[in-house]
Design an enzyme around this catalytic site. Structure first.
Site, PDB file in Angstrom:
ATOM      1  N   GLY A  81       0.828  -1.208   0.000  1.00  0.00           N
ATOM      2  CA  GLY A  81       0.000   0.000   0.000  1.00  0.00           C
ATOM      3  C   GLY A  81       0.854   1.245   0.000  1.00  0.00           C
ATOM      4  O   GLY A  81       2.006   1.230  -0.460  1.00  0.00           O
ATOM      5  N   PRO A 129       3.055   4.565   1.376  1.00  0.00           N
ATOM      6  CA  PRO A 129       4.085   4.755   2.405  1.00  0.00           C
ATOM      7  C   PRO A 129       3.504   5.271   3.729  1.00  0.00           C
ATOM      8  O   PRO A 129       3.944   4.843   4.802  1.00  0.00           O
ATOM      9  CB  PRO A 129       5.018   5.804   1.783  1.00  0.00           C
ATOM     10  CG  PRO A 129       4.823   5.650   0.313  1.00  0.00           C
ATOM     11  CD  PRO A 129       3.392   5.259   0.116  1.00  0.00           C
ATOM     12  N   VAL A 169       0.524   4.746   5.119  1.00  0.00           N
ATOM     13  CA  VAL A 169      -0.105   3.650   5.875  1.00  0.00           C
ATOM     14  C   VAL A 169       0.964   2.622   6.273  1.00  0.00           C
ATOM     15  O   VAL A 169       0.896   2.018   7.347  1.00  0.00           O
ATOM     16  CB  VAL A 169      -1.267   3.005   5.085  1.00  0.00           C
ATOM     17  CG1 VAL A 169      -1.881   1.852   5.861  1.00  0.00           C
ATOM     18  CG2 VAL A 169      -2.344   4.044   4.760  1.00  0.00           C
ATOM     19  N   GLY A 170       1.981   2.463   5.415  1.00  0.00           N
ATOM     20  CA  GLY A 170       3.093   1.560   5.748  1.00  0.00           C
ATOM     21  C   GLY A 170       3.700   1.902   7.103  1.00  0.00           C
ATOM     22  O   GLY A 170       4.026   1.022   7.895  1.00  0.00           O
ATOM     23  N   GLU A 208       5.487  -3.417   0.961  1.00  0.00           N
ATOM     24  CA  GLU A 208       5.616  -3.137  -0.477  1.00  0.00           C
ATOM     25  C   GLU A 208       4.903  -1.822  -0.729  1.00  0.00           C
ATOM     26  O   GLU A 208       3.671  -1.768  -0.718  1.00  0.00           O
ATOM     27  CB  GLU A 208       4.988  -4.279  -1.298  1.00  0.00           C
ATOM     28  CG  GLU A 208       5.701  -5.610  -1.167  1.00  0.00           C
ATOM     29  CD  GLU A 208       7.096  -5.603  -1.782  1.00  0.00           C
ATOM     30  OE1 GLU A 208       7.379  -4.749  -2.632  1.00  0.00           O
ATOM     31  OE2 GLU A 208       7.911  -6.461  -1.382  1.00  0.00           O
ATOM     32  N   CYS A 222       1.261  -0.035  -9.765  1.00  0.00           N
ATOM     33  CA  CYS A 222       2.398   0.547  -9.051  1.00  0.00           C
ATOM     34  C   CYS A 222       3.669   0.471  -9.877  1.00  0.00           C
ATOM     35  O   CYS A 222       4.652   1.123  -9.561  1.00  0.00           O
ATOM     36  CB  CYS A 222       2.591  -0.158  -7.715  1.00  0.00           C
ATOM     37  SG  CYS A 222       2.953  -1.873  -7.914  1.00  0.00           S
TER      38      CYS A 222
HETATM   39  P1  NAD Z   1      -3.461   2.295   1.321  1.00  0.00           P
HETATM   40  O1  NAD Z   1      -2.131   2.346   1.950  1.00  0.00           O
HETATM   41  O2  NAD Z   1      -4.394   3.405   1.533  1.00  0.00           O
HETATM   42  O3  NAD Z   1      -4.244   0.956   1.783  1.00  0.00           O
HETATM   43  C1  NAD Z   1      -3.652  -0.318   1.770  1.00  0.00           C
HETATM   44  C2  NAD Z   1      -4.333  -1.214   2.803  1.00  0.00           C
HETATM   45  O4  NAD Z   1      -4.155  -0.653   4.095  1.00  0.00           O
HETATM   46  C3  NAD Z   1      -5.828  -1.337   2.587  1.00  0.00           C
HETATM   47  O5  NAD Z   1      -6.211  -2.666   2.814  1.00  0.00           O
HETATM   48  C4  NAD Z   1      -6.423  -0.404   3.614  1.00  0.00           C
HETATM   49  O6  NAD Z   1      -7.667  -0.845   4.092  1.00  0.00           O
HETATM   50  C5  NAD Z   1      -5.410  -0.453   4.739  1.00  0.00           C
HETATM   51  N1  NAD Z   1      -5.360   0.808   5.485  1.00  0.00           N
HETATM   52  C6  NAD Z   1      -5.549   2.053   5.009  1.00  0.00           C
HETATM   53  N2  NAD Z   1      -5.408   2.962   5.998  1.00  0.00           N
HETATM   54  C7  NAD Z   1      -5.122   2.270   7.110  1.00  0.00           C
HETATM   55  C8  NAD Z   1      -4.854   2.634   8.457  1.00  0.00           C
HETATM   56  N3  NAD Z   1      -4.868   3.901   8.860  1.00  0.00           N
HETATM   57  N4  NAD Z   1      -4.601   1.649   9.351  1.00  0.00           N
HETATM   58  C9  NAD Z   1      -4.577   0.370   8.966  1.00  0.00           C
HETATM   59  N5  NAD Z   1      -4.821  -0.034   7.695  1.00  0.00           N
HETATM   60  C10 NAD Z   1      -5.088   0.893   6.791  1.00  0.00           C
HETATM   61  O7  NAD Z   1      -3.181   2.063  -0.253  1.00  0.00           O
HETATM   62  P2  NAD Z   1      -4.244   2.058  -1.430  1.00  0.00           P
HETATM   63  O8  NAD Z   1      -4.754   3.426  -1.652  1.00  0.00           O
HETATM   64  O9  NAD Z   1      -5.204   0.948  -1.233  1.00  0.00           O
HETATM   65  O10 NAD Z   1      -3.289   1.631  -2.660  1.00  0.00           O
HETATM   66  C11 NAD Z   1      -2.487   2.525  -3.359  1.00  0.00           C
HETATM   67  C12 NAD Z   1      -1.065   2.568  -2.805  1.00  0.00           C
HETATM   68  O11 NAD Z   1      -0.499   1.263  -2.824  1.00  0.00           O
HETATM   69  C13 NAD Z   1      -0.124   3.423  -3.632  1.00  0.00           C
HETATM   70  O12 NAD Z   1       0.677   4.171  -2.770  1.00  0.00           O
HETATM   71  C14 NAD Z   1       0.712   2.415  -4.418  1.00  0.00           C
HETATM   72  O13 NAD Z   1       1.980   2.907  -4.779  1.00  0.00           O
HETATM   73  C15 NAD Z   1       0.799   1.298  -3.443  1.00  0.00           C
HETATM   74  N6  NAD Z   1       1.046   0.005  -4.103  1.00  0.00           N
HETATM   75  C16 NAD Z   1       2.276  -0.559  -3.993  1.00  0.00           C
HETATM   76  C17 NAD Z   1       2.520  -1.767  -4.632  1.00  0.00           C
HETATM   77  C18 NAD Z   1       3.869  -2.456  -4.537  1.00  0.00           C
HETATM   78  O14 NAD Z   1       3.948  -3.638  -4.828  1.00  0.00           O
HETATM   79  N7  NAD Z   1       4.929  -1.802  -4.153  1.00  0.00           N
HETATM   80  C19 NAD Z   1       1.513  -2.395  -5.346  1.00  0.00           C
HETATM   81  C20 NAD Z   1       0.271  -1.779  -5.424  1.00  0.00           C
HETATM   82  C21 NAD Z   1       0.046  -0.582  -4.773  1.00  0.00           C
END
Ligand code: NAD
Length: 512
Positions: free
Chosen positions: A232, A234, A236-237, A254, A288
């Site tokens: 997801g 950075p 939220v990471g 990731e 991504c």
């Molecule tokens: P996101 O970080 O918003 O959400 C990812 C997951 O985290 C979801 O399941 C969501 O429900 C959960 N989440 C969101 N906020 C949270 C919180 N505060 N606490 C706990 N969990 C939470 O990402 P997104 O908008 O779903 O996806 C897009 C992002 O993902 C982009 O930044 C993209 O670059 C990245 N991405 C990276 C890869 C990779 O392999 N490197 C692949 C696909 C997407």
């Protein structure tokens, strides 16, 4: 024989338990689906609605259910059958009008390849690896045992909502773990499909899908897992890593970054335009690994513009809004964010939007400065900015002074240029003279450095979800040799111990 586990009490919100317990390698009836879904809050007894679910999976893990290779193979084969679900394409179409070709290619084919590759090699991956020994341990057995972590949590984003769930889940199952998967709530239809259909194929004693928004996910993360795998953003990471740190749980993150695409002055412009346009506008730019911006000289930009225009028309017709091969933006929030990026530089191709349809035309921006908004965040939409760089050195400098990418793309017919970019941009993966195609190789690990913490795909996923346990099984013989280590210590004993256990630098002559 192990008894199937029953969940004590009712299940937490959004938890899916469908197939009857047992091997789970078969598909249960539609009527069974989502039978475990409920909205009961168990917090009155446990303080956290997911405690019971996590402890049930822990119990299954402790029983050793997931350990045998035959069990893992059966689950992986069943997971492969999930990929034949006809509804996958419908769900992806409902969420973002993902073209069936792109869904078949990215979400189905690549996952089937991963399942088959894993099934083909699992026996070898699971084997103990025997390692070198020193003089003292010659009679012993020294090896790395492929141990499972236990109960792992997988959190996934919306942009490849089947692909990312399965690519991580396949390795987690192969490594023998029990797994809780939480798909993204943004792609509602795919989330529902994964929550309702996937558990029909897997053993519900060991694998669960949880549907959850931010609030519930925060609760889920309060539990102790043995491994957390997050894909997801950075921001939220950081939240995930903080939650994991409370339990010292190992994590893979990731995250993704902005992927540069350097186009040198000597290359076949038409082919470059087609390959870049395909990679950028695949799933309307919502991948991504898409090239996020082009870096090239002013002269190359002049040549690229008509070639890009031609490629876009060839792919999507004169009005891409009418093309069945061009996706829509996943949600209103994402649509509005991407639309604001159109004001960076000048629109040279495309630029049309339709809020009701969440349509943004394949767009190329020129006169873009590195400081413009479109260059500050990952685009995740069908916009391709071009930033000019007079030379390969300038391009490399620009790449290296920015946020680290997940992948660096280069187009050049000059091997020297290709190698120069490869050598001087160390972060992220690398793909020369194409875009996205590196994703088709199960043999290439996926992940950057700042953009990721850890790698996955194929054996890398298996290794990620495996504890590489260092083992030494000593012989009880030769106690006199062992006695050299025991007190009372002497210089003579130390000399012998050093001789027997020392690692010598190869190629150095001790006689001189
Ligand atoms: P996101 O970080 O918003 O959400 C990812 C997951 O985290 C979801 O399941 C969501 O429900 C959960 N989440 C969101 N906020 C949270 C919180 N505060 N606490 C706990 N969990 C939470 O990402 P997104 O908008 O779903 O996806 C897009 C992002 O993902 C982009 O930044 C993209 O670059 C990245 N991405 C990276 C890869 C990779 O392999 N490197 C692949 C696909 C997407």
């Amino acid at each position: 024989m192990q008894q199937p586990l029953e969940l004590p009490g009712q299940q937490p919100p959004g938890y899916s338990k469908s197939s009857p317990a047992g091997s789970g390698a078969g598909k249960s009836s539609r009527a069974d689906r989502g039978s475990g879904k409920g909205s009961m809050d168990c917090s009155a007894t446990s303080g956290n609605p997911y405690v019971e679910l996590v402890s049930c999976l822990q119990a299954a893990w402790l029983l050793g259910k997931t350990r045998p290779m035959e069990y893992r193979v059966a689950q992986l084969e069943a997971l492969g059958h999930f990929l034949d679900e006809k509804n996958i394409l419908d769900a992806l179409a409902s969420d973002m009008r993902k073209p069936p070709f792109e869904a078949e290619f990215c979400e189905i084919l690549l996952c089937k390849n991963e399942v088959n590759d894993t099934l083909n090699k699992l026996g070898t991956w699971m084997k103990d690896e025997h390692v070198e020994k020193n003089v003292v341990t010659q009679l012993d057995s020294a090896f790395i045992c492929k141990d499972l972590y236990g109960v792992v949590l997988i959190l996934t984003p919306w942009n490849c909502p089947v692909h990312i769930v399965l690519m991580s889940l396949i390795g987690a199952i192969a490594a023998g773990n029990c797994v809780i998967v939480k798909p993204s709530e943004t792609t509602k239809n795919t989330e529902r499909l994964v929550a309702e259909a996937l558990p029909c194929y897997l053993d519900n004693d060991c694998f669960a899908v949880v549907t959850a928004g931010v609030e519930e996910t925060t609760k889920l993360l309060e539990n102790k897992f043995d491994y957390i795998f997050f894909t997801g953003s950075p921001s939220v990471g950081r939240i995930i890593m903080t939650a994991a740190a409370k339990h010292l749980t190992p994590v893979t993150l990731e995250l993704g970054g902005k992927n540069p695409c350097y186009v040198s002055d000597n290359c076949e412009v038409q082919n470059v335009a087609r390959r870049v346009a395909w990679g950028r506008f695949f799933n309307a730019g919502q991948t991504c690994v898409a090239p996020d911006y082009i870096l090239c000289s002013v002269e190359m930009q002049e040549k690229l513009m008509p070639a890009l225009r031609e490629a876009i028309t060839e792919f999507y017709g004169s009005n891409p809004q009418e093309s069945p091969d061009f996706a829509r933006i996943v949600g209103d929030k994402q649509f509005r964010r991407i639309r604001t990026l159109l004001s960076s530089g000048r629109v040279a191709i495309g630029g049309q939007t339709d809020e009701q349809e969440r349509y943004i035309a394949p767009t190329v921006l020129v006169d873009v400065q590195p400081s413009d908004p479109v260059m500050q965040e990952k685009i995740l939409g069908p916009i391709l900015p071009i930033v000019t760089a007079a030379s390969v050195d300038e391009a490399i400098n620009l790449i290296n002074t920015r946020e680290q990418p997940l992948i660096v793309y280069v187009f050049s017919s000059d091997k020297k240029v290709m190698n120069q970019v490869l050598e001087w941009t160390s972060r992220g993966g690398f793909c020369g003279n194409d875009t996205l195609m590196h994703m088709t190789l199960t043999s290439l690990p996926f992940g950057g450095i700042d953009s990721s913490l850890g790698k996955y795909h194929s054996k890398s996923t298996f290794d990620t979800f495996t504890h590489h346990r260092s083992c030494l099984h000593r012989s009880m013989a030769l106690e006199t040799t062992n006695a050299l280590c025991y007190p009372p210590y002497t210089q003579q004993k130390l000399g012998l111990v050093c001789f027997a256990s020392e690692v010598k630098r190869q190629g150095t002559c001790t006689l001189l």
